[in-house]
Design a protein around this motif. Structure first.
Motif, PDB file in Angstrom:
ATOM      1  N   GLY A  70      11.025  29.893 -26.906  1.00  0.00           N
ATOM      2  CA  GLY A  70      11.434  28.893 -26.036  1.00  0.00           C
ATOM      3  C   GLY A  70      10.741  28.899 -24.815  1.00  0.00           C
ATOM      4  N   ARG A  71      11.439  28.940 -23.547  1.00  0.00           N
ATOM      5  CA  ARG A  71      10.820  29.257 -22.490  1.00  0.00           C
ATOM      6  C   ARG A  71      10.702  30.436 -21.813  1.00  0.00           C
ATOM      7  NH1 ARG A  71      13.237  24.131 -18.658  1.00  0.00           N
ATOM      8  NH2 ARG A  71      13.078  22.477 -20.075  1.00  0.00           N
ATOM      9  N   GLU A  72      11.241  31.326 -22.669  1.00  0.00           N
ATOM     10  CA  GLU A  72      11.298  32.849 -22.152  1.00  0.00           C
ATOM     11  C   GLU A  72      10.294  33.589 -22.871  1.00  0.00           C
ATOM     12  OE1 GLU A  72      13.133  33.275 -19.337  1.00  0.00           O
ATOM     13  OE2 GLU A  72      14.304  31.524 -19.540  1.00  0.00           O
ATOM     14  N   TYR A  73       9.863  34.568 -22.559  1.00  0.00           N
ATOM     15  CA  TYR A  73       9.130  35.583 -23.164  1.00  0.00           C
ATOM     16  C   TYR A  73       9.580  37.051 -23.221  1.00  0.00           C
ATOM     17  CZ  TYR A  73       6.722  34.542 -18.746  1.00  0.00           C
ATOM     18  OH  TYR A  73       6.542  34.229 -17.358  1.00  0.00           O
TER      19      TYR A  73
ATOM     20  N   SER B 149       3.982  31.354 -29.311  1.00  0.00           N
ATOM     21  CA  SER B 149       2.616  31.963 -29.139  1.00  0.00           C
ATOM     22  C   SER B 149       2.986  33.171 -28.476  1.00  0.00           C
ATOM     23  CB  SER B 149       1.853  31.198 -28.022  1.00  0.00           C
ATOM     24  OG  SER B 149       2.428  30.871 -26.937  1.00  0.00           O
ATOM     25  N   ALA B 150       2.171  34.174 -28.393  1.00  0.00           N
ATOM     26  CA  ALA B 150       2.096  35.420 -27.903  1.00  0.00           C
ATOM     27  C   ALA B 150       0.768  35.865 -27.202  1.00  0.00           C
ATOM     28  CB  ALA B 150       2.617  36.420 -28.889  1.00  0.00           C
ATOM     29  N   ILE B 151       1.096  36.656 -26.357  1.00  0.00           N
ATOM     30  CA  ILE B 151      -0.252  37.222 -25.383  1.00  0.00           C
ATOM     31  C   ILE B 151      -0.152  38.760 -25.407  1.00  0.00           C
ATOM     32  CG2 ILE B 151      -1.095  37.269 -23.268  1.00  0.00           C
ATOM     33  CD1 ILE B 151      -1.218  34.409 -22.845  1.00  0.00           C
TER      34      ILE B 151
ATOM     35  N   LEU C 183      -0.969  27.208 -23.802  1.00  0.00           N
ATOM     36  CA  LEU C 183      -0.108  27.876 -22.816  1.00  0.00           C
ATOM     37  C   LEU C 183      -0.854  27.404 -21.514  1.00  0.00           C
ATOM     38  CD1 LEU C 183       0.378  31.462 -23.830  1.00  0.00           C
ATOM     39  CD2 LEU C 183       2.116  29.672 -23.723  1.00  0.00           C
ATOM     40  N   ASP C 184       0.104  26.936 -20.488  1.00  0.00           N
ATOM     41  CA  ASP C 184      -0.396  26.585 -19.198  1.00  0.00           C
ATOM     42  C   ASP C 184      -1.318  27.717 -18.489  1.00  0.00           C
ATOM     43  OD1 ASP C 184       0.029  25.972 -16.121  1.00  0.00           O
ATOM     44  OD2 ASP C 184      -0.210  23.999 -17.277  1.00  0.00           O
ATOM     45  N   PRO C 185      -2.067  27.643 -17.841  1.00  0.00           N
ATOM     46  CA  PRO C 185      -2.688  28.752 -16.932  1.00  0.00           C
ATOM     47  C   PRO C 185      -1.809  29.308 -16.055  1.00  0.00           C
ATOM     48  CG  PRO C 185      -4.161  26.781 -16.999  1.00  0.00           C
ATOM     49  CD  PRO C 185      -3.007  26.305 -17.644  1.00  0.00           C
ATOM     50  N   SER C 186      -0.775  28.644 -15.317  1.00  0.00           N
ATOM     51  CA  SER C 186       0.251  28.969 -14.677  1.00  0.00           C
ATOM     52  C   SER C 186       1.246  30.039 -15.275  1.00  0.00           C
ATOM     53  CB  SER C 186       1.005  27.912 -13.979  1.00  0.00           C
ATOM     54  OG  SER C 186       1.893  27.145 -14.682  1.00  0.00           O
TER      55      SER C 186
ATOM     56  N   LEU D 229      -0.773  33.458 -15.942  1.00  0.00           N
ATOM     57  CA  LEU D 229      -0.817  34.103 -14.894  1.00  0.00           C
ATOM     58  C   LEU D 229       0.619  35.077 -14.410  1.00  0.00           C
ATOM     59  CD1 LEU D 229      -2.815  31.834 -12.542  1.00  0.00           C
ATOM     60  CD2 LEU D 229      -3.588  34.007 -13.490  1.00  0.00           C
ATOM     61  N   ASP D 230       1.750  34.190 -15.018  1.00  0.00           N
ATOM     62  CA  ASP D 230       3.062  34.793 -14.756  1.00  0.00           C
ATOM     63  C   ASP D 230       3.177  35.743 -15.943  1.00  0.00           C
ATOM     64  OD1 ASP D 230       5.739  34.892 -13.719  1.00  0.00           O
ATOM     65  OD2 ASP D 230       6.530  34.080 -15.376  1.00  0.00           O
ATOM     66  N   MET D 231       2.682  35.723 -17.008  1.00  0.00           N
ATOM     67  CA  MET D 231       2.875  36.579 -18.065  1.00  0.00           C
ATOM     68  C   MET D 231       1.989  37.795 -17.749  1.00  0.00           C
ATOM     69  SD  MET D 231       2.677  33.911 -21.441  1.00  0.00           S
ATOM     70  CE  MET D 231       3.536  35.082 -22.865  1.00  0.00           C
ATOM     71  N   VAL D 232       0.940  37.727 -17.296  1.00  0.00           N
ATOM     72  CA  VAL D 232      -0.082  38.842 -16.953  1.00  0.00           C
ATOM     73  C   VAL D 232       0.464  39.684 -15.684  1.00  0.00           C
ATOM     74  CG1 VAL D 232      -2.210  39.616 -15.592  1.00  0.00           C
ATOM     75  CG2 VAL D 232      -2.392  37.870 -17.242  1.00  0.00           C
ATOM     76  N   SER D 233       1.237  38.885 -14.800  1.00  0.00           N
ATOM     77  CA  SER D 233       2.170  39.566 -13.665  1.00  0.00           C
ATOM     78  C   SER D 233       3.490  40.388 -14.328  1.00  0.00           C
ATOM     79  CB  SER D 233       2.638  38.534 -12.934  1.00  0.00           C
ATOM     80  OG  SER D 233       3.545  39.062 -11.665  1.00  0.00           O
TER      81      SER D 233
END
Length: 297
Positions: free
Chosen positions: A221-224, A238-240, A261-264, A267-271
């Motif tokens: 959904g919208r969460e990870y 998807s998954a990173i 995935l949108d670049p923003s 970046l949030d997932m990296v954080s």
């Protein structure tokens, strides 16, 4: 730092009813997963070291019902002409057919190759060695010979989150790895294979301070979420997977799933991965230290 994305897939399908799918998705949206965990909480992690006596180092990792084994074998070789200041590291993964029916035949072979590639990307960086989480310069002996490390991983049982578990097992196996002390015989010509004296008593402990942990963020959904179960993985878009070292630096990124995935969002997932990595690193280091102490006793 320039990051190169690699993509891999997961073999196996989980059959869920529409009601079960909504239950999983709704729980993740409310930060309450089916097993009671929050979105960014891992299942219990158990570590054993020294499980394969014939190897230079080995470890078994259990995360939930996922169980993997990693072993390290060190062999003397010559540095490559393109990278004379670095030793060589090879990673091979085997998915046991007893771990998952879908691992039989080509399914297991394809997943093994994809996991091996993803681990190379997360742990060894680019072909030039830039961003590598494993320090290969320490494997060179007097600039003439080097240690080649062969890292083998085995998926014993599959209950989701294989890449993170294999990354943790490799880190634990490297912590358990002792490399014999080597002296190069003086007088060997530069273009000849030098004679060496390999000690049977002195061993150098492999430095794993820079080896990262791998954090897979699965988008539902919208969460990870982290440490997804097979049922949760079946609901992902998807998954990173992001490898992060102790300093919080990114060593590599891989992606799976067809949805972009949108670049923003990336970046949030990296954080988020950097935040989660600190807790996972401390937990894993503590478990490895306890396993080593038990192994020595």
């Amino acid at each position: 730092m320039k990051l190169k994305f690699r993509m891999y897939s997961v073999v196996g399908m989980v059959g869920l009813s529409l009601g079960e799918q909504h239950f999983i998705q709704g729980g993740i949206a409310q930060d309450l997963r089916c097993d009671g965990r929050k979105r960014l909480t891992y299942r219990p992690i158990h570590v054993e070291t020294g499980v394969i006596p014939q190897a230079n180092g080995s470890a078994r990792i259990r995360i939930g019902a996922t169980e993997v084994i990693a072993s390290v074998k060190a062999e003397l070789g010559k540095p490559s002409l393109s990278q004379p200041d670095k030793g060589k590291v090879f990673i091979y993964i085997d998915c046991s057919s007893t771990a998952e029916p879908a691992f039989e035949g080509r399914g297991g072979e394809e997943l093994s190759a994809e996991l091996s590639t993803a681990l190379h990307c997360c742990l060894l960086g680019a072909k030039s060695g830039a961003g590598a989480g494993i320090d290969r310069t320490s494997l060179v002996v007097e600039g003439k010979i080097c240690w080649d490390l062969y890292i083998d991983g085995l998926v014993v049982s599959s209950d989701g989150n294989l890449l993170d578990a294999l990354g943790a097992a490799i880190k634990a196996a490297l912590s358990n790895t002792g490399i014999p002390s080597v002296k190069v015989t003086a007088g060997a010509a530069s273009d000849e294979q030098p004679e060496v004296d390999i000690s049977d008593e002195e061993f150098l402990q492999f430095d794993t301070s820079g080896v990262p942990v791998i954090i897979t963020l699965t988008k539902v959904g919208r969460e990870y979420i982290v440490d997804a179960t097979p049922e949760e993985e079946s609901q992902m878009s998807s998954a990173i997977s992001i490898s992060v070292n102790k300093k919080g630096h990114i060593c590599g990124i891989t992606k799976r799933g067809g949805a972009g995935l949108d670049p923003s969002v990336i970046l949030d997932m990296v954080s988020v991965a950097q935040y989660v990595s600190g807790k996972l690193m401390n937990k894993l280091d503590s478990e490895i230290a306890s396993a080593e102490a038990e192994d020595e006793s």
